[in-house]
Design an enzyme around this catalytic site. Sequence first.
Site, PDB file in Angstrom:
ATOM      1  N   LYS A  98       0.805  -1.233   0.000  1.00 38.00           N
ATOM      2  CA  LYS A  98       0.000   0.000   0.000  1.00 38.00           C
ATOM      3  C   LYS A  98       0.836   1.281   0.000  1.00 38.00           C
ATOM      4  CE  LYS A  98      -4.327  -1.681   1.970  1.00 38.00           C
ATOM      5  NZ  LYS A  98      -5.342  -1.536   2.983  1.00 38.00           N
ATOM      6  N   ASP A 153     -10.067   3.062   1.458  1.00 37.81           N
ATOM      7  CA  ASP A 153     -10.272   2.552   2.829  1.00 37.81           C
ATOM      8  C   ASP A 153     -10.820   3.689   3.678  1.00 37.81           C
ATOM      9  OD1 ASP A 153      -9.344  -0.044   2.457  1.00 37.81           O
ATOM     10  OD2 ASP A 153      -7.279   0.454   2.995  1.00 37.81           O
TER      11      ASP A 153
HETATM   12  P1  NAP Z   1      -1.200  -3.175  10.284  1.00 36.36           P
HETATM   13  O1  NAP Z   1      -0.740  -2.001   9.507  1.00 36.36           O
HETATM   14  O2  NAP Z   1      -0.390  -4.410  10.360  1.00 36.36           O
HETATM   15  O3  NAP Z   1      -1.478  -2.646  11.804  1.00 36.36           O
HETATM   16  C1  NAP Z   1      -1.886  -3.543  12.817  1.00 36.36           C
HETATM   17  C2  NAP Z   1      -2.228  -2.759  14.088  1.00 36.36           C
HETATM   18  O4  NAP Z   1      -2.767  -3.686  15.045  1.00 36.36           O
HETATM   19  C3  NAP Z   1      -1.008  -2.086  14.737  1.00 36.36           C
HETATM   20  O5  NAP Z   1      -1.413  -0.888  15.342  1.00 36.36           O
HETATM   21  C4  NAP Z   1      -0.623  -3.134  15.810  1.00 36.36           C
HETATM   22  O6  NAP Z   1       0.071  -2.566  16.903  1.00 36.36           O
HETATM   23  C5  NAP Z   1      -1.985  -3.596  16.257  1.00 36.36           C
HETATM   24  N1  NAP Z   1      -1.946  -4.928  16.878  1.00 36.36           N
HETATM   25  C6  NAP Z   1      -1.691  -6.111  16.277  1.00 36.36           C
HETATM   26  N2  NAP Z   1      -1.758  -7.111  17.185  1.00 36.36           N
HETATM   27  C7  NAP Z   1      -2.039  -6.530  18.388  1.00 36.36           C
HETATM   28  C8  NAP Z   1      -2.224  -7.042  19.700  1.00 36.36           C
HETATM   29  N3  NAP Z   1      -2.140  -8.350  19.973  1.00 36.36           N
HETATM   30  N4  NAP Z   1      -2.532  -6.161  20.684  1.00 36.36           N
HETATM   31  C9  NAP Z   1      -2.631  -4.829  20.428  1.00 36.36           C
HETATM   32  N5  NAP Z   1      -2.439  -4.293  19.205  1.00 36.36           N
HETATM   33  C10 NAP Z   1      -2.168  -5.136  18.194  1.00 36.36           C
HETATM   34  O7  NAP Z   1      -2.644  -3.672   9.805  1.00 36.36           O
HETATM   35  P2  NAP Z   1      -3.817  -2.789   9.140  1.00 36.36           P
HETATM   36  O8  NAP Z   1      -3.710  -2.870   7.674  1.00 36.36           O
HETATM   37  O9  NAP Z   1      -3.837  -1.471   9.799  1.00 36.36           O
HETATM   38  O10 NAP Z   1      -5.090  -3.646   9.571  1.00 36.36           O
HETATM   39  C11 NAP Z   1      -5.634  -3.548  10.866  1.00 36.36           C
HETATM   40  C12 NAP Z   1      -7.030  -4.141  10.880  1.00 36.36           C
HETATM   41  O11 NAP Z   1      -7.852  -3.373  10.023  1.00 36.36           O
HETATM   42  C13 NAP Z   1      -7.094  -5.582  10.359  1.00 36.36           C
HETATM   43  O12 NAP Z   1      -7.936  -6.325  11.173  1.00 36.36           O
HETATM   44  C14 NAP Z   1      -7.697  -5.431   8.972  1.00 36.36           C
HETATM   45  O13 NAP Z   1      -8.481  -6.550   8.613  1.00 36.36           O
HETATM   46  C15 NAP Z   1      -8.599  -4.233   9.193  1.00 36.36           C
HETATM   47  N6  NAP Z   1      -8.914  -3.543   7.923  1.00 36.36           N
HETATM   48  C16 NAP Z   1     -10.207  -3.546   7.542  1.00 36.36           C
HETATM   49  C17 NAP Z   1     -10.574  -2.928   6.364  1.00 36.36           C
HETATM   50  C18 NAP Z   1     -12.023  -2.942   5.975  1.00 36.36           C
HETATM   51  O14 NAP Z   1     -12.324  -2.593   4.829  1.00 36.36           O
HETATM   52  N7  NAP Z   1     -12.910  -3.300   6.877  1.00 36.36           N
HETATM   53  C19 NAP Z   1      -9.616  -2.294   5.565  1.00 36.36           C
HETATM   54  C20 NAP Z   1      -8.281  -2.294   5.986  1.00 36.36           C
HETATM   55  C21 NAP Z   1      -7.953  -2.942   7.179  1.00 36.36           C
HETATM   56  P3  NAP Z   1       1.681  -2.383  16.875  1.00 36.36           P
HETATM   57  O15 NAP Z   1       1.927  -1.120  16.119  1.00 36.36           O
HETATM   58  O16 NAP Z   1       2.061  -2.305  18.292  1.00 36.36           O
HETATM   59  O17 NAP Z   1       2.241  -3.601  16.189  1.00 36.36           O
END
Ligand code: NAP
Length: 285
Positions: free
Chosen positions: A74, A110
């Site tokens: 991305k 998004d």
């Molecule tokens: P990402 O860039 O990998 O970020 C993950 C985030 O989750 C980081 O802030 C991470 O914290 C935190 N995290 C992961 N495991 C954790 C834990 N055990 N305890 C506390 N914090 C934790 O991923 P992303 O792309 O932002 O995606 C995040 C979520 O959004 C996913 O579930 C994804 O499916 C969802 N999403 C949904 C849509 C939709 O259209 N509905 C679109 C995009 C994303 P750290 O920084 O400390 O690692």
Amino acid sequence: MLSRVISGKIRICGIIGDPIEHTMSPLMHNAAFEKMGVAYWYLPFRVKKEALGKAIDGMRALNIKGLNVTIPHKVTVIPFLDKLDRFAERIGAVNTVVNDDGVLTGYNTDASGFLQALLERGIEPTEKKVVILGAGGASRAISFILAERGSNLVILNRTLNKARELADRISQIFQRETEALKLDRENLARALSKADILVNATSVGMYPDIDETPLTADLLSSGLVVFDTVYNPVKTRLLVEAEAVGAKTISGLDMFIWQGALVFEKWTGLKAPVELMREEVIKVL
Ligand code: NAP
């Protein structure tokens, strides 16, 4: 069951990412293309990090109409594009590329999908206090669009530095004080006591770890709107517990469908069949 014929007039769209096997976008978009009777096909492409530039060259060479972009591309896709929409540029991440006669423009639906999911439920976030959990890609898109809309944000993240970086960037761009806190119980309790909207933009609670939740139920209250960006499962533990205390809840499925609908409209110029897209995804979830 898809029944469309592949003729010489077909326009190809798709999604690039790695891994890509879990994506539901082909299902959602092909159903929409079929319903609207347009000669488009949507395919998944597994593209490794080191092959990203070649994949975008391929998009130009093969005259592919549009691509969705997912993890891990991305941010890194940006230098390969010709133009960025103003909002994608601010966020610094792209989830959609549109090819207009060889000119590739990057967008971030998004962010707009998230906002549309809120507005569709009658929730206007302007001047509301919003607590956002997470500081990754999803949080970034959501934080920027909410700041632009005039929300007051508190960002909590497991890794405090990432929350600070994001909050500083928002404060700087939007001249809007944005607080960054470590994601722990004490900070959550304090932030939520004054909040209107809670957004979970961490991956906590996502399949297969469906018994996990980013906060305990006693911190939730009936006056909150709780938005979980996780869409598999459609009803996460967080949403179930929020519903139980009488809070209004919104599933990440709504955000996913709306981002897809906005993409469909950019590629085809037609209004997306949103309800059909939702039904198709729900069938497999
Ligand atoms: P990402 O860039 O990998 O970020 C993950 C985030 O989750 C980081 O802030 C991470 O914290 C935190 N995290 C992961 N495991 C954790 C834990 N055990 N305890 C506390 N914090 C934790 O991923 P992303 O792309 O932002 O995606 C995040 C979520 O959004 C996913 O579930 C994804 O499916 C969802 N999403 C949904 C849509 C939709 O259209 N509905 C679109 C995009 C994303 P750290 O920084 O400390 O690692």
